[in-house]
Motif scaffolding. Structure first.
Motif, PDB file in Angstrom:
ATOM      1  N   GLU A 140     -63.660 -51.890 -75.292  1.00 28.49           N
ATOM      2  CA  GLU A 140     -62.578 -50.931 -75.515  1.00 28.49           C
ATOM      3  C   GLU A 140     -62.339 -50.071 -74.278  1.00 28.49           C
ATOM      4  O   GLU A 140     -61.201 -49.835 -73.872  1.00 28.49           O
ATOM      5  N   ALA A 141     -63.424 -49.597 -73.663  1.00 34.93           N
ATOM      6  CA  ALA A 141     -63.299 -48.749 -72.473  1.00 34.93           C
ATOM      7  C   ALA A 141     -62.683 -49.528 -71.310  1.00 34.93           C
ATOM      8  O   ALA A 141     -61.806 -49.033 -70.595  1.00 34.93           O
ATOM      9  N   LEU A 142     -63.145 -50.771 -71.116  1.00 34.66           N
ATOM     10  CA  LEU A 142     -62.638 -51.585 -70.019  1.00 34.66           C
ATOM     11  C   LEU A 142     -61.167 -51.935 -70.227  1.00 34.66           C
ATOM     12  O   LEU A 142     -60.342 -51.780 -69.305  1.00 34.66           O
TER      13      LEU A 142
ATOM     14  N   PRO B  61     -64.439 -46.351 -65.467  1.00 37.54           N
ATOM     15  CA  PRO B  61     -64.257 -46.173 -66.909  1.00 37.54           C
ATOM     16  C   PRO B  61     -65.441 -46.637 -67.745  1.00 37.54           C
ATOM     17  O   PRO B  61     -65.505 -46.351 -68.946  1.00 37.54           O
ATOM     18  N   VAL B  62     -66.377 -47.369 -67.137  1.00 39.05           N
ATOM     19  CA  VAL B  62     -67.516 -47.893 -67.910  1.00 39.05           C
ATOM     20  C   VAL B  62     -68.853 -47.429 -67.326  1.00 39.05           C
ATOM     21  O   VAL B  62     -69.875 -48.059 -67.558  1.00 39.05           O
ATOM     22  N   ARG B  63     -68.854 -46.328 -66.590  1.00 41.30           N
ATOM     23  CA  ARG B  63     -70.101 -45.911 -65.943  1.00 41.30           C
ATOM     24  C   ARG B  63     -71.173 -45.519 -66.949  1.00 41.30           C
ATOM     25  O   ARG B  63     -72.369 -45.619 -66.644  1.00 41.30           O
ATOM     26  N   GLU B  64     -70.790 -45.094 -68.162  1.00 42.65           N
ATOM     27  CA  GLU B  64     -71.812 -44.716 -69.152  1.00 42.65           C
ATOM     28  C   GLU B  64     -72.612 -45.926 -69.610  1.00 42.65           C
ATOM     29  O   GLU B  64     -73.703 -45.788 -70.178  1.00 42.65           O
ATOM     30  N   PHE B  65     -72.077 -47.131 -69.365  1.00 42.56           N
ATOM     31  CA  PHE B  65     -72.785 -48.344 -69.751  1.00 42.56           C
ATOM     32  C   PHE B  65     -73.570 -48.942 -68.581  1.00 42.56           C
ATOM     33  O   PHE B  65     -74.244 -49.961 -68.739  1.00 42.56           O
ATOM     34  N   CYS B  66     -73.470 -48.352 -67.400  1.00 44.34           N
ATOM     35  CA  CYS B  66     -73.996 -48.948 -66.166  1.00 44.34           C
ATOM     36  C   CYS B  66     -75.430 -48.511 -65.899  1.00 44.34           C
ATOM     37  O   CYS B  66     -75.698 -47.333 -65.626  1.00 44.34           O
TER      38      CYS B  66
END
Length: 355
Positions: free
Chosen positions: A12-14, A205-210
């Motif tokens: 969703e974020a990507l 936009p997806v740094r929280e998953f990185c």
């Protein structure tokens, strides 16, 4: 927060970022598999900004697969002039010919069949299948490997071909089944604009998953062994004109480096004797240095020095060489280093005589 635990939120974020921020590129305004095929081949080893005008001219000149199949090689090379890696366009024409002859001009929509076409590897196959046909297929290029290696801390060496399988498996696990086109293009866009070699993590936009970002290790990835030092070959080129203001060029061999493209006389320098001395002793021609530059191929570098000179009287012209007017030289398909020399020649001519 890890991707493996939050795949839906990651997608969703990507996707929301991509659909909001994606660059307006001409090949993104079509689902024609032939047009997407052309764009993907052009984008190999070439910057997006460089490709846009080439893509638009190419599609205008060859709007259908049939028109590309019927194209003369000289015309084809001229349209590709300046993009380099000319085997790409030859393979493109061969692959398109296979589609026209064997599939009734319909690009096959299966990985097995499309991968058997000339010039289509795993990445190009996945890009066409996902973007043109909306199929959930992996399309793993360098940008995608950089993004995924940072997200999941994958430290396998991406310089080793078999490592790509790891990333392909990850993508097949993560890919959005409803919009695989935007998912794959979103990863490519992220790698091209934000998750670059020097990443802009605060914009991601997806740094929280990185995982790499969370550990402050993002610049350690991807892991890639250094290439073996490239061979450097000293080369001399001679932009020679006669008293009629015609230029001496030849067509390169049908096989090998820069096949069937036109060039000024060119030699690899294997001795200590300078090109100016060679020309003076063997041809009685005085030379002036025009420019020097390096041209990098995938496997070697030319350290090229170009000279210009006037051929006076009746000199014997070597077999295979011909004289051409300025207009004729413009129309010949030429490789990038020859284009660079010719541009310098034209600037000097304009500066000297205004013509």
């Amino acid at each position: 927060m890890q991707i493996v635990e939050n795949k839906d939120k990651f997608r969703e974020a990507l996707l929301s970022w991509y659909l909001r921020e994606k660059r307006d590129l001409p090949w993104r305004n079509t689902s024609n598999p032939y047009y997407i095929w052309v764009s993907e081949i052009m984008l190999q080893q070439t910057r997006v900004d460089t490709v846009i005008p080439y893509y638009e001219r190419f599609i205008a000149r060859f709007p259908t697969m049939e028109s590309l199949v019927e194209a003369d090689e000289s015309d084809l090379l001229k349209m590709w002039e300046g993009l380099g890696y000319y085997s790409r366009v030859r393979n493109l024409q061969s692959g398109v010919k296979e589609v026209v002859e064997n599939y009734g001009s319909e690009v096959p929509a299966s990985r097995k069949e499309i991968s058997e076409l000339k010039g289509i590897g795993p990445y190009t196959a996945g890009a066409i299948l996902s973007i043109a046909f909306g199929l959930p297929e992996h399309a793993v290029d360098g940008n995608v490997m950089r993004v995924i290696s940072r997200l999941l801390l994958i430290d396998d060496d991406i310089a080793i071909p078999r490592t790509k399988r790891i990333f392909e498996n990850v993508i097949m696990d993560l890919i959005d089944q409803e919009d695989p086109s935007s998912f794959n293009q979103g990863l490519m866009e992220l790698g091209a604009t934000i998750c670059t070699p020097k990443p802009k993590c605060l914009l991601c936009p997806v740094r929280e998953f990185c995982l790499a970002f969370n550990e402050g290790r993002q610049e350690e990835f991807p892991v890639k062994t250094k290439k073996v030092k490239m061979k450097v070959v000293p080369v001399a080129s001679f932009a020679m004109r006669n008293e009629k203001n015609e230029w001496l060029l030849r067509k390169r061999s049908e096989k090998g480096l820069l096949a069937n493209l036109w060039e000024f006389p060119m030699i690899e320098l294997a001795s200590l004797q300078t090109p100016k001395e060679l020309a003076r002793v063997e041809c009685d021609i005085e030379l002036t240095e025009l420019l020097s530059f390096k041209h990098v191929f995938s496997h070697l570098t030319w350290d090229l020095t170009c000279y210009t000179g006037l051929i006076q009287g009746d000199h014997k012209i070597p077999d295979g060489y011909h004289f051409f007017s300025n207009k004729e030289v413009e129309e010949l398909p030429k490789p990038v280093p020859v284009l660079k020399i010719w541009d310098e020649v034209k600037q000097q001519l304009t500066g000297n005589d205004g013509k």
